[in-house]
Design a protein around this motif. Structure first.
Motif, PDB file in Angstrom:
ATOM      1  N   ARG A   1       0.829  -1.211   0.000  1.00 42.63           N
ATOM      2  CA  ARG A   1       0.000   0.000   0.000  1.00 42.63           C
ATOM      3  C   ARG A   1       0.861   1.258   0.000  1.00 42.63           C
ATOM      4  O   ARG A   1       0.589   2.210  -0.742  1.00 42.63           O
ATOM      5  CB  ARG A   1      -0.930  -0.001   1.217  1.00 42.63           C
ATOM      6  N   GLU A   2       1.888   1.247   0.850  1.00 45.35           N
ATOM      7  CA  GLU A   2       2.755   2.419   0.918  1.00 45.35           C
ATOM      8  C   GLU A   2       3.478   2.640  -0.404  1.00 45.35           C
ATOM      9  O   GLU A   2       3.584   3.771  -0.888  1.00 45.35           O
ATOM     10  CB  GLU A   2       3.772   2.257   2.050  1.00 45.35           C
ATOM     11  N   ASP A   3       3.968   1.560  -0.972  1.00 43.44           N
ATOM     12  CA  ASP A   3       4.678   1.674  -2.244  1.00 43.44           C
ATOM     13  C   ASP A   3       3.771   2.228  -3.328  1.00 43.44           C
ATOM     14  O   ASP A   3       4.173   3.119  -4.093  1.00 43.44           O
ATOM     15  CB  ASP A   3       5.206   0.298  -2.649  1.00 43.44           C
ATOM     16  N   ALA A   4       2.548   1.740  -3.378  1.00 39.91           N
ATOM     17  CA  ALA A   4       1.605   2.218  -4.393  1.00 39.91           C
ATOM     18  C   ALA A   4       1.292   3.691  -4.204  1.00 39.91           C
ATOM     19  O   ALA A   4       1.197   4.455  -5.181  1.00 39.91           O
ATOM     20  CB  ALA A   4       0.318   1.392  -4.336  1.00 39.91           C
ATOM     21  N   LEU A   5       1.137   4.121  -2.970  1.00 38.78           N
ATOM     22  CA  LEU A   5       0.830   5.523  -2.700  1.00 38.78           C
ATOM     23  C   LEU A   5       1.990   6.423  -3.104  1.00 38.78           C
ATOM     24  O   LEU A   5       1.791   7.465  -3.744  1.00 38.78           O
ATOM     25  CB  LEU A   5       0.507   5.697  -1.218  1.00 38.78           C
ATOM     26  N   PHE A   6       3.204   6.015  -2.739  1.00 37.49           N
ATOM     27  CA  PHE A   6       4.365   6.825  -3.117  1.00 37.49           C
ATOM     28  C   PHE A   6       4.535   6.875  -4.632  1.00 37.49           C
ATOM     29  O   PHE A   6       4.865   7.923  -5.197  1.00 37.49           O
ATOM     30  CB  PHE A   6       5.630   6.261  -2.461  1.00 37.49           C
ATOM     31  N   ARG A   7       4.329   5.762  -5.300  1.00 36.19           N
ATOM     32  CA  ARG A   7       4.479   5.749  -6.761  1.00 36.19           C
ATOM     33  C   ARG A   7       3.458   6.667  -7.424  1.00 36.19           C
ATOM     34  O   ARG A   7       3.736   7.253  -8.480  1.00 36.19           O
ATOM     35  CB  ARG A   7       4.331   4.319  -7.288  1.00 36.19           C
ATOM     36  N   ARG A   8       2.304   6.805  -6.799  1.00 37.30           N
ATOM     37  CA  ARG A   8       1.270   7.673  -7.367  1.00 37.30           C
ATOM     38  C   ARG A   8       1.593   9.151  -7.167  1.00 37.30           C
ATOM     39  O   ARG A   8       1.309   9.974  -8.043  1.00 37.30           O
ATOM     40  CB  ARG A   8      -0.072   7.338  -6.714  1.00 37.30           C
ATOM     41  N   LEU A   9       2.199   9.498  -6.038  1.00 35.82           N
ATOM     42  CA  LEU A   9       2.377  10.897  -5.677  1.00 35.82           C
ATOM     43  C   LEU A   9       3.758  11.470  -5.977  1.00 35.82           C
ATOM     44  O   LEU A   9       3.894  12.669  -6.214  1.00 35.82           O
ATOM     45  CB  LEU A   9       2.090  11.080  -4.178  1.00 35.82           C
ATOM     46  N   ILE A  10       4.788  10.644  -5.935  1.00 34.37           N
ATOM     47  CA  ILE A  10       6.158  11.124  -6.053  1.00 34.37           C
ATOM     48  C   ILE A  10       6.639  10.995  -7.496  1.00 34.37           C
ATOM     49  O   ILE A  10       6.687   9.893  -8.050  1.00 34.37           O
ATOM     50  CB  ILE A  10       7.101  10.341  -5.117  1.00 34.37           C
ATOM     51  N   THR A  11       6.983  12.126  -8.102  1.00 36.51           N
ATOM     52  CA  THR A  11       7.453  12.134  -9.483  1.00 36.51           C
ATOM     53  C   THR A  11       8.952  12.369  -9.533  1.00 36.51           C
ATOM     54  O   THR A  11       9.541  12.985  -8.639  1.00 36.51           O
ATOM     55  CB  THR A  11       6.758  13.241 -10.287  1.00 36.51           C
TER      56      THR A  11
ATOM     57  N   ALA B   1      15.574  12.052  -6.296  1.00 38.82           N
ATOM     58  CA  ALA B   1      16.268  11.083  -5.452  1.00 38.82           C
ATOM     59  C   ALA B   1      15.284  10.129  -4.784  1.00 38.82           C
ATOM     60  O   ALA B   1      15.516   8.915  -4.716  1.00 38.82           O
ATOM     61  CB  ALA B   1      17.112  11.806  -4.395  1.00 38.82           C
ATOM     62  N   LEU B   2      14.171  10.670  -4.301  1.00 34.18           N
ATOM     63  CA  LEU B   2      13.162   9.832  -3.656  1.00 34.18           C
ATOM     64  C   LEU B   2      12.520   8.900  -4.661  1.00 34.18           C
ATOM     65  O   LEU B   2      12.279   7.715  -4.365  1.00 34.18           O
ATOM     66  CB  LEU B   2      12.107  10.710  -2.976  1.00 34.18           C
TER      67      LEU B   2
ATOM     68  N   ILE C   1       1.495  19.720 -10.899  1.00 39.56           N
ATOM     69  CA  ILE C   1       0.237  19.754 -11.649  1.00 39.56           C
ATOM     70  C   ILE C   1       0.506  19.976 -13.126  1.00 39.56           C
ATOM     71  O   ILE C   1      -0.089  19.320 -14.004  1.00 39.56           O
ATOM     72  CB  ILE C   1      -0.687  20.859 -11.086  1.00 39.56           C
ATOM     73  N   ALA C   2       1.417  20.926 -13.419  1.00 40.08           N
ATOM     74  CA  ALA C   2       1.743  21.224 -14.817  1.00 40.08           C
ATOM     75  C   ALA C   2       2.370  20.009 -15.504  1.00 40.08           C
ATOM     76  O   ALA C   2       2.072  19.710 -16.669  1.00 40.08           O
ATOM     77  CB  ALA C   2       2.689  22.421 -14.889  1.00 40.08           C
ATOM     78  N   ALA C   3       3.254  19.303 -14.775  1.00 40.26           N
ATOM     79  CA  ALA C   3       3.888  18.110 -15.344  1.00 40.26           C
ATOM     80  C   ALA C   3       2.849  17.034 -15.622  1.00 40.26           C
ATOM     81  O   ALA C   3       2.891  16.364 -16.665  1.00 40.26           O
ATOM     82  CB  ALA C   3       4.965  17.596 -14.391  1.00 40.26           C
ATOM     83  N   ARG C   4       1.904  16.872 -14.692  1.00 39.17           N
ATOM     84  CA  ARG C   4       0.855  15.874 -14.895  1.00 39.17           C
ATOM     85  C   ARG C   4       0.016  16.225 -16.119  1.00 39.17           C
ATOM     86  O   ARG C   4      -0.290  15.357 -16.960  1.00 39.17           O
ATOM     87  CB  ARG C   4      -0.031  15.820 -13.655  1.00 39.17           C
ATOM     88  N   ASP C   5      -0.360  17.507 -16.231  1.00 41.47           N
ATOM     89  CA  ASP C   5      -1.165  17.924 -17.380  1.00 41.47           C
ATOM     90  C   ASP C   5      -0.398  17.758 -18.689  1.00 41.47           C
ATOM     91  O   ASP C   5      -0.970  17.371 -19.723  1.00 41.47           O
ATOM     92  CB  ASP C   5      -1.594  19.379 -17.205  1.00 41.47           C
ATOM     93  N   ALA C   6       0.918  18.057 -18.632  1.00 40.74           N
ATOM     94  CA  ALA C   6       1.723  17.919 -19.849  1.00 40.74           C
ATOM     95  C   ALA C   6       1.803  16.467 -20.287  1.00 40.74           C
ATOM     96  O   ALA C   6       1.729  16.160 -21.489  1.00 40.74           O
ATOM     97  CB  ALA C   6       3.129  18.478 -19.598  1.00 40.74           C
ATOM     98  N   ARG C   7       1.968  15.569 -19.322  1.00 42.55           N
ATOM     99  CA  ARG C   7       2.003  14.141 -19.671  1.00 42.55           C
ATOM    100  C   ARG C   7       0.673  13.680 -20.251  1.00 42.55           C
ATOM    101  O   ARG C   7       0.639  12.853 -21.172  1.00 42.55           O
ATOM    102  CB  ARG C   7       2.364  13.322 -18.432  1.00 42.55           C
TER     103      ARG C   7
END
Length: 310
Positions: free
Chosen positions: A196-206, A212-213, A295-301
């Protein structure tokens, strides 16, 4: 029991009770009531429902008495919590002295301390108010210092090492106790918590915002079952071991208190406060800018994805 003298009258009530030098009430309810029975009931309540459930009224109800009857024995809730912590802490394991070497003894104390927090997680909710001043807490500190007694370390260095051990154990206990609560409440195991933690971090951390993270996440750091606290403890003990020859040669580099002026000394200076406020505002603006960047990076993708699909 500690012998009483005229100085005992100056001890805080809770400390005096812990050391067994407080005067017993002259009158009270049935003989079944005692400081020991009150503390045992409070510990049972905290183990079952957490520290927040402990009140003089709740403990009295558990014992079948009125709250006022408890105050004859324990005059304040803070004193009760102190005595609860003392009772739950108990004495350090008797076999610590039989463990070979200072390092093995400190590791054994560390593991036993972590287990205390897992057995009584409510202890982590008690605010730290100073150095240990009760018999059992002092016994744990004494056991740690005794483990280092044959080293060339100074008394100050030994105490610093014990603070490192207890701090590491408290932080580890806090995390493990929290995970145990999640596992119990959600009926899941440790592996599922990590997923669960891994999935949450993968969703939020770009990678754009936190390179580095994100690299650590992609390497699977939140999925591994390895113990990061054990690793940190081992490296800390490695450092202490490497320092021993210098200590034996009389070279002690324990940092001394600074004679300079620190932030606490200038906390009321107007210009300093204004500068500190400016830093906080700048940090807030930076956080907002990074949020907009994500947000801008997400929209660009998303636009790029749609363009490829067109």
């Amino acid at each position: 029991m500690v012998e009483t003298d005229e100085e005992d009258a100056d001890l805080p009530r809770g400390i005096a009770l812990a050391w067994g030098v407080a005067a017993s009430p002259q009158r009270g309810p049935k003989r079944e009531m005692s400081v020991e029975s009150i503390v045992e009931a409070a510990v049972e309540l905290a183990d079952a429902e957490g520290l927040g459930a402990v009140s003089m009224a709740a403990v009295a109800a558990r014992l079948g008495y009125t709250p006022m009857s408890l105050y004859r024995y324990v005059t304040a809730k803070d004193d009760l919590i102190l005595l609860m912590e003392e009772e739950a802490t108990g004495l350090p394991p008797e076999n610590i002295g039989e463990v070979e070497g200072w390092r093995g003894r400190l590791e054994a104390l560390y593991r036993a301390t972590v287990q205390l927090y897992l057995t009584h997680p409510w202890m982590l909710d008690i605010q730290i108010s100073g150095s240990p001043t009760t018999p059992n807490s002092a016994a744990w500190m004494d056991a740690g210092l005794a483990a280092l007694s044959e080293t060339p370390l100074s008394h100050s260095e030994r105490l610093s090492i014990m603070l490192f051990i207890t701090g590491q154990a408290r932080w580890c206990g806090s995390i493990l106790a929290s995970y145990a609560r999640i596992a119990r409440e959600d009926h899941i195991d440790d592996a599922e918590i990590r997923r669960r933690e891994d999935a949450l971090f993968r969703r939020l951390i770009t990678a754009e915002a936190y390179p580095a993270l994100r690299a650590a996440i992609d390497d699977g750091v939140f999925l591994t079952a390895s113990d990061p606290f054990a690793f940190g403890l081992a490296r800390g003990l490695d450092g202490i071991e490497a320092y021993l020859p210098a200590a034996a040669a009389g070279i002690h580099d324990l940092p001394q208190p600074s004679s300079g002026v620190d932030d606490a000394d200038i906390a009321f200076d107007k210009r300093f406060r204004e500068a500190r406020r400016g830093v906080r505002e700048a940090e807030k603006a930076l956080r907002e800018a990074r949020k907009l960047e994500r947000i801008a990076a997400r929209d660009a993708r998303e636009r790029a994805r749609r363009a490829r699909g067109a």
